[in-house]
Design an enzyme around this catalytic site. Structure first.
Site: not given
Ligand code: GLN
Length: 486
Positions: A79, A154, A178
């Site tokens: 990532k 994400s 994420s």
């Molecule tokens: N969807 C969640 C957010 O927008 C979690 C994102 C994540 O785990 N980085 O914060």
């Protein structure tokens, strides 16, 4: 099974028997990547030469009869939130579009020691804020099961790459889901380790008290393999835990007999689509058939988890993202006249709308007069949730739930409605608030060829037991996958 869809631990056995070379493995993955990348857009940067060097090294070592570890020469994706020296680390943001990492993250350095080959850096929601990868400044990634749908987020680029066979495994990060949610949307395994299990050094910070890196893999065994490599204390990250790292591979085949699996009373399954709820019921029935006992338990404050997270995460983000000031690194606006304008214009031009929204929310919640009402209150609720999980794990070995209330949604479907996007994290966020490990395992398929995941949570630093239960479920289900859309 084609090489590019075969788990790493199996490929490694095959190459030790002389059935396949690392070069053939890489060629298969590389050809698949080239063929599918124009449609999927999983990657932000490709580094085929790095992967090639490592494959060659692995095959030479095998030829010389040297001891070769399972990850040596295996092509993986990372990532784009992890710093890897000499690569771009954009974090999905225009702000860092031209930023080249001057150093390595501890987690990727650990993979380096195992000899992995970097195939490239994967797409993500900007600064990891999002659940669909549509918030990347560089365009959305597609779900390989159905190209009209998102891969989740994400870490959506990592999930889509592993599901499609563009990489054998990947690293992602999980602040509120994420790793687990995109793994579930893409029909692969995603593991969020205990907070502190894997060093955060070199991972671009979003919400530092919740962020945790971990693997996205083709099966549970590969998740155990990679966790074993990246786990451990790190003097560069004061929140990394000085705990012994067990051999996660050693406890995988312990089975489900006699295991106690909790189901949370307050978790409202009516939030789920019918097919997700039905799949979960079938998963519980299977766990029972395999000799596990299903135990109802209470996490009383779970209905407050989303509200708590969406105070804590933006507060920490607003503080963490203060470092992007147009001066130290990343974008610097041109034609400015004074320092204030450098700050304002650089941030205005570099950040996308969701990032700005979260900075505003966080700055507001932390401001004088509101701190006690919001951040402090949220931390109090977080402490309760953590304590409730701790009490629950005195009764059970793991806690089961769906990963997400729906299968992967369509591109564009939730983009104009942040609240709907936030609500989709209801089942993953509690684990981050509690700091406990969680895994998403493929559990079934719904309409439109889209995968459904089962989430299993474990107690702090008990990934070995969690992985054993996840493996037991994986083996019992023996899910046969329909065909990818690509
Ligand atoms: N969807 C969640 C957010 O927008 C979690 C994102 C994540 O785990 N980085 O914060």
């Amino acid at each position: 099974m084609t090489l590019y869809q075969t788990p790493i631990h199996q490929l490694h056995q095959m190459r030790l028997k002389g059935e396949v070379s690392t070069q053939e493995i890489l060629d298969s993955v590389q050809a698949r990547l080239t063929a599918t990348e124009p449609a999927l857009k999983s990657f932000l940067e490709l580094t085929p030469e790095r992967a090639q060097v490592k494959a060659l090294e692995a095959d030479q070592a095998i030829a010389k009869g040297e001891k070769v570890g399972p990850l040596m020469g295996m092509p993986l994706a990372i990532k784009d939130i992890f710093n890897i020296k000499g690569t771009h680390t954009t974090c999905g943001s225009k702000y860092l579009e031209n930023y080249i990492s001057p150093y390595d993250a501890t987690a990727t350095l650990a993979l380096d020691k195992a000899g992995y080959g970097l195939l490239g850096k994967t797409n993500m929601d900007e600064f990891a804020m999002g659940s669909s990868t549509e918030r990347s400044a560089f365009g959305a990634t597609r779900n390989p099961w159905n190209l009209a749908h998102v891969p989740g987020g994400s870490s959506g680029g990592s999930a889509s790459a592993v599901a499609a066979g563009q990489a054998l495994a990947a690293l992602g990060t999980d602040t509120g889901g994420s790793i687990r949610q995109p793994a579930s949307f893409c029909g692969i395994v995603g593991l969020k380790p205990t907070y502190g299990r894997v060093s955060r050094w070199g991972m671009v910070a979003y919400a530092s008290s919740l962020d945790q890196g971990g693997p996205l893999t083709k099966d549970v065994t590969d998740a155990a393999l990679i966790l074993g490599q990246i786990a451990g204390a790190d003097p560069k990250d004061a929140t990394s835990a000085d705990r012994p790292v067990p051999d996660f591979m050693a406890h995988l085949e312990t089975g489900l007999k006699g295991k106690r699996i909790g189901v949370i009373r307050e978790l409202d399954l009516n939030q789920c689509n019918k097919e997700v709820a039905q799949c979960f019921e079938a998963n519980l029935a299977l766990l029972r058939e395999e000799g596990a006992e299903i135990v109802e338990l209470s996490i009383a404050n779970i209905p407050h988890a989303i509200a708590t997270y969406y105070v804590i995460a933006p507060c920490e983000a607003s503080s963490n993202l203060g470092r992007y000031d147009g001066i130290r690194y990343g974008l610097r606006a041109e034609n400015t006249h004074n320092l204030q304008e450098v700050y304002e214009e650089s941030r205005e031009q570099g950040f996308g709308p969701e990032v700005k929204l979260r900075i505003l929310l966080g700055t507001f919640a932390l401001s004088a007069g509101y701190y006690d009402a919001y951040y402090l209150k949220a931390q109090q609720v977080q402490n309760r949730i953590r304590a409730q999980y701790q009490a629950a794990f005195a009764q059970v070995d793991a806690i089961a739930s769906p990963v997400s209330p729906t299968t992967a949604f369509k591109l564009g479907e939730k983009m104009d409605d942040p609240l709907q996007m936030y609500l989709s994290d209801a089942f993953t966020i509690p684990a981050n608030l509690a700091g406990i490990p969680g895994i998403s395992v493929p559990a079934g398929f719904g309409a439109n060829n889209l995968p459904i995941g089962l989430q299993l949570l474990g107690k702090h630093f008990d990934e070995a037991r969690l992985l054993g239960i996840a493996r037991g479920f994986e083996r019992a289900l023996n899910l046969s996958l329909p065909n990818l859309a690509i």
